[in-house]
Enzyme design. Sequence first.
Site, mmCIF file in Angstrom:
data_model
loop_
_atom_site.group_PDB
_atom_site.id
_atom_site.type_symbol
_atom_site.label_atom_id
_atom_site.label_comp_id
_atom_site.label_asym_id
_atom_site.label_seq_id
_atom_site.Cartn_x
_atom_site.Cartn_y
_atom_site.Cartn_z
ATOM 1 N N LYS B 99 1.113 -1.186 0.285
ATOM 2 C CA LYS B 99 -0.027 -0.155 0.171
ATOM 3 C C LYS B 99 0.661 0.942 0.033
ATOM 4 C CE LYS B 99 -2.444 1.973 2.713
ATOM 5 N NZ LYS B 99 -3.378 2.772 3.651
ATOM 6 N N GLY B 160 -8.261 8.958 9.698
ATOM 7 C CA GLY B 160 -8.367 9.612 11.274
ATOM 8 C C GLY B 160 -9.543 10.126 11.516
ATOM 9 N N ALA B 187 -9.109 5.026 3.567
ATOM 10 C CA ALA B 187 -9.249 6.530 5.074
ATOM 11 C C ALA B 187 -10.341 7.867 5.470
ATOM 12 C CB ALA B 187 -7.678 7.847 4.356
ATOM 13 N N GLY B 188 -10.819 7.498 6.540
ATOM 14 C CA GLY B 188 -12.286 8.814 6.488
ATOM 15 C C GLY B 188 -12.704 8.115 7.073
ATOM 16 N N ASN B 209 -9.375 1.743 9.322
ATOM 17 C CA ASN B 209 -8.327 1.265 10.000
ATOM 18 C C ASN B 209 -8.238 2.051 12.064
ATOM 19 O OD1 ASN B 209 -5.050 0.929 11.365
ATOM 20 N ND2 ASN B 209 -6.843 1.212 12.524
#
Lengths: 72, 257
Positions: B99, B160, B187-188, B209
């Site tokens: 990634k 995050g 992301a997000g 995550n």
Amino acid sequence: MRFFVFMRLKVNGDTIEVAKDASVRELLEKLGIEPAGVAVEVNLSIVKKSEYVNVRLNEGDTVEIVNFVGGG
Amino acid sequence: MEDKLVIKGIEFRSRLWVGTGKYKDFEETAKAIEASGADVVTVSVRRVNITDRKSENLLDYIDPGKYKILPNTAGCYNVEDALRYARLAREAGISDLVKLEVIGDERTLFPDTLGLLKATEILAREGFTVFPYTNDDPIMARRLEDAGAAAVMPLGAPIGSGLGIRNPYNIRIIIETAVKVPVIVDAGVGTASDAAIAMELGCDAVLINSGIAGARDPVAMASAMKHAVIAGRLACLAGRISKKLYATASSPFEGMI
């Protein structure tokens, strides 16, 4: 009486002493690190796993030993 | 016909991909990943702690035989560093997926797309299966595909931030017209509905995550995300009704007394 000759290396930012002419494999053994799941770089050059026993380290070498940790 | 995610000949069990950062401990990480039903698990590449030799390792808790490990180049702000980290990750001998992150700014962690493009080209040529973390620019997505990316990973919102899919219109454009490779939002995503929305837009997968690890109950949220991704995908394939300004009754007029 045998004298062991040592050399100094920079490993992961720390200065450590190992036996002169130690191989990458021997360095990992001294540090208690299993070769599986790590990668090693000596003086900005990545060392192939199959070469750990053959690659000899020299005085002043900069070694990076990395593994996988948590991340996104 | 089964709706399976296949990228460069690799079959994926799940369209929810998860990260391993920010958890309380390895046990919680493993439980959350299990609850998520994920197949792909991202990891970072960092120095082994040689002064404090804990006996435990992340991969003692996450079996590389069971999960597909996807190393990232997190923390890299230039091409040279990203290449270095990717090559080291591959040499660890577990995965040649990467990634690819080339970060342009510390506060937003937005990608430096010019550097990302250059690194993608080089790594693809070296035989890596490259998943570039990019922005929602359809033109950049197309350039990354042309450079050899196996998929594109547009961000939904800053890493995050939990803001969800900030530009669903661009994500749709990327999916519908910009690229043929899979599109994986990365992301997000902050909660289940964000993940469902991403899948409803037509994404092939979602990487989460912080949205899981930072939840009050990460294991429960992992399960929520699992269901959200499944629901969103089913809804996408089912074909939603169009949005109308006015009502059309659901019950018949005929037979009214």
